[in-house]
Enzyme design. Structure first.
Site, PDB file in Angstrom:
ATOM      1  N   SER A 128       0.792  -1.233   0.000  1.00 46.01           N
ATOM      2  CA  SER A 128       0.000   0.000   0.000  1.00 46.01           C
ATOM      3  C   SER A 128       0.818   1.275   0.000  1.00 46.01           C
ATOM      4  O   SER A 128       0.522   2.234   0.715  1.00 46.01           O
ATOM      5  CB  SER A 128      -0.960   0.039   1.190  1.00 46.01           C
ATOM      6  OG  SER A 128      -1.980  -0.874   0.995  1.00 46.01           O
ATOM      7  N   ASP A 174      -7.135  -0.405   2.331  1.00 44.11           N
ATOM      8  CA  ASP A 174      -5.775   0.131   2.467  1.00 44.11           C
ATOM      9  C   ASP A 174      -5.794   1.505   3.124  1.00 44.11           C
ATOM     10  O   ASP A 174      -5.005   1.794   4.032  1.00 44.11           O
ATOM     11  CB  ASP A 174      -5.097   0.212   1.099  1.00 44.11           C
ATOM     12  CG  ASP A 174      -5.009  -1.145   0.428  1.00 44.11           C
ATOM     13  OD1 ASP A 174      -5.168  -2.167   1.122  1.00 44.11           O
ATOM     14  OD2 ASP A 174      -4.798  -1.182  -0.792  1.00 44.11           O
ATOM     15  N   TYR A 226      -7.472  -7.537 -11.175  1.00 44.28           N
ATOM     16  CA  TYR A 226      -8.188  -7.041  -9.989  1.00 44.28           C
ATOM     17  C   TYR A 226      -9.598  -6.596 -10.407  1.00 44.28           C
ATOM     18  O   TYR A 226     -10.602  -6.982  -9.810  1.00 44.28           O
ATOM     19  CB  TYR A 226      -7.413  -5.871  -9.361  1.00 44.28           C
ATOM     20  CG  TYR A 226      -8.031  -5.350  -8.083  1.00 44.28           C
ATOM     21  CD1 TYR A 226      -7.575  -5.799  -6.843  1.00 44.28           C
ATOM     22  CD2 TYR A 226      -9.087  -4.432  -8.105  1.00 44.28           C
ATOM     23  CE1 TYR A 226      -8.142  -5.341  -5.661  1.00 44.28           C
ATOM     24  CE2 TYR A 226      -9.659  -3.967  -6.934  1.00 44.28           C
ATOM     25  CZ  TYR A 226      -9.186  -4.413  -5.720  1.00 44.28           C
ATOM     26  OH  TYR A 226      -9.746  -3.959  -4.549  1.00 44.28           O
TER      27      TYR A 226
HETATM   28  C1  GLA Z   1      -5.718  -4.066  -2.870  1.00 44.68           C
HETATM   29  C2  GLA Z   1      -6.861  -3.063  -2.762  1.00 44.68           C
HETATM   30  C3  GLA Z   1      -7.707  -3.302  -1.518  1.00 44.68           C
HETATM   31  C4  GLA Z   1      -8.126  -4.754  -1.389  1.00 44.68           C
HETATM   32  C5  GLA Z   1      -6.931  -5.685  -1.606  1.00 44.68           C
HETATM   33  C6  GLA Z   1      -7.329  -7.130  -1.655  1.00 44.68           C
HETATM   34  O1  GLA Z   1      -4.813  -3.853  -1.832  1.00 44.68           O
HETATM   35  O2  GLA Z   1      -6.357  -1.753  -2.739  1.00 44.68           O
HETATM   36  O3  GLA Z   1      -8.818  -2.450  -1.547  1.00 44.68           O
HETATM   37  O4  GLA Z   1      -9.170  -5.055  -2.270  1.00 44.68           O
HETATM   38  O5  GLA Z   1      -6.232  -5.390  -2.804  1.00 44.68           O
HETATM   39  O6  GLA Z   1      -7.780  -7.546  -0.412  1.00 44.68           O
END
Ligand code: GLA
Length: 385
Positions: A128, A174, A226
């Site tokens: 993140s 995150d 994603y």
């Molecule tokens: C990324 C996204 C989050 C979440 C994760 C998976 O980090 O930013 O919002 O969906 O993937 O858990």
């Protein structure tokens, strides 16, 4: 390398020839469990890392924002017109412009500012780094402008910057983690209501450690994959006639699966529904102080991501298998997937041996050597003294 806050200050001084008015920090995060559940209105359990992004900043007259970053050493500058047009500022500057946009959209008078950014959060490793940047910039602009924006409302705003300005359809985990986490605790977040509970996660007291392994696997098509996982989940919820997959109870899972004709969709649903339950079970164990016993839940989460949600890659699976074979109590990929990091719950005394076992397994498979670090739950975003 010198301390990240000192680097942000030094960068500010050399870019702008003056001292910053203040410095704001936001951490990276690891997710203990609860993957791809956030945008399904479910549960997550992340914790903040001591790796941080620091923004040194001062106000400047007018609606202009100038941003220096140690990673490029190339200042980015934009005004209200660029900030007001989502997508106009691209690259890392887009996260900063996105925060300005989201604040302005919400009706705040955002002060012009000069900012300098330094970071210890590795970029693109699934820890993140983007949420850390958004949260640190947001904290700086809120304080510089004296804006009335309580911490619990900040994650949504930072998420809007990422969703609508940058264009990444991520959930609320995150930004919530990097803003709301507390030292020594994991953040149990209900992503529908945004209610939080700080769950004690005292690794030292239990004689345990969390080892984070950066797989260094190249992110392969992560953005497109994603978005496609998110679309399948939303389509499945609508086929099942529920607002979100969070509304399918684990006890009703078989019935729900029986109503879906497509095998891939069934597996996606099974991951999300069982993962929500694993978060709840992990929270129960941690509340009872039974930290050691969460290992099998972490490992089951990994198997579900690998087999049902199909978001792991060979480097990641190798790291998990090697860590478990070397005695880790549990191990799983953390974050969105298609690369990124693995976390392993280990006896503190065996962290080095587990790390070596992963390195050895990588060498055998011909993968680039992984990086590892042991981590403790750290505090969320804050102004530095
Ligand atoms: C990324 C996204 C989050 C979440 C994760 C998976 O980090 O930013 O919002 O969906 O993937 O858990």
């Amino acid at each position: 390398m010198t301390d990240v806050a000192a680097r942000a200050t030094a960068g500010f001084r050399s870019a702008y020839g003056q001292q910053p008015a203040g410095r704001w920090a936001a951490p990276g995060r690891a997710n203990l469990i609860g993957e791809h559940t956030d945008y399904n209105d479910g549960f997550v359990l992340p914790f903040a890392l001591s790796l941080r992004t620091v923004v040194a900043a001062s106000g400047q007259p007018g609606e202009r924002w100038t941003v220096w970053s140690e990673t490029t050493d190339q200042p980015v500058e934009f005004g209200a017109a660029e900030a007001d047009e989502p997508g106009r500022v691209t690259g890392w500057g887009g996260y900063v412009a996105g925060v300005v946009w989201a604040l302005r959209e919400a009706g705040y008078a955002v002060p012009g500012a000069r900012l300098a950014i330094a970071s210890d959060v590795p970029l693109g490793s699934g820890l993140s780094s983007s949420a850390a940047l958004e949260a640190a910039v947001l904290a700086a602009l809120v304080d510089l402008g004296g804006l009335d924006l309580p911490a619990e409302r900040r994650p949504r705003l930072a998420q809007r910057a990422e969703n609508s300005y940058v264009g990444a359809p991520t959930g609320i985990m995150d930004q919530s983690a990097v803003i709301r986490c507390r030292e020594g605790h994991a953040l149990f977040l209900d992503c529908r209501t945004e209610a939080v509970e700080h769950i004690p996660f005292d690794l030292d007291a239990a004689g345990l450690a969390v080892l984070v392994v950066d797989s260094r696997a190249p992110h392969r098509h992560a953005d497109g994959e994603y978005a496609s996982r998110r679309r399948s989940c939303e389509a499945a919820a609508s086929a099942l006639g529920v607002p979100a997959l969070r509304d399918v109870a684990v006890a009703d899972l078989d019935t729900a699966l029986g109503r879906l004709s497509d095998d891939e969709t069934r597996r996606r649903v099974r991951h999300v529904v069982t993962e929500d339950q694993r978060v709840l079970d992990t929270v129960e164990l941690l509340r009872a102080g039974r930290v050691r016993e969460i290992g099998p839940l972490l490992t089951a989460s990994h198997a579900s991501m690998r087999d049902d949600f199909e978001i792991t890659v060979p480097e990641i699976d190798t790291a998990v298998e090697a860590a478990l074979a070397a005695g880790a109590l549990g191990a799983r990929m953390t974050g969105g997937g298609f690369g990124g990091c693995v976390l392993a719950l280990v006896e503190a005394a065996s962290a080095g041996a587990v790390a070596d076992a992963v390195t050895h397994a990588y060498a055998e498979r011909g993968f680039a050597a992984p990086h590892h670090v042991t981590v403790l739950p750290a505090p969320g975003a804050t102004r530095l003294p």
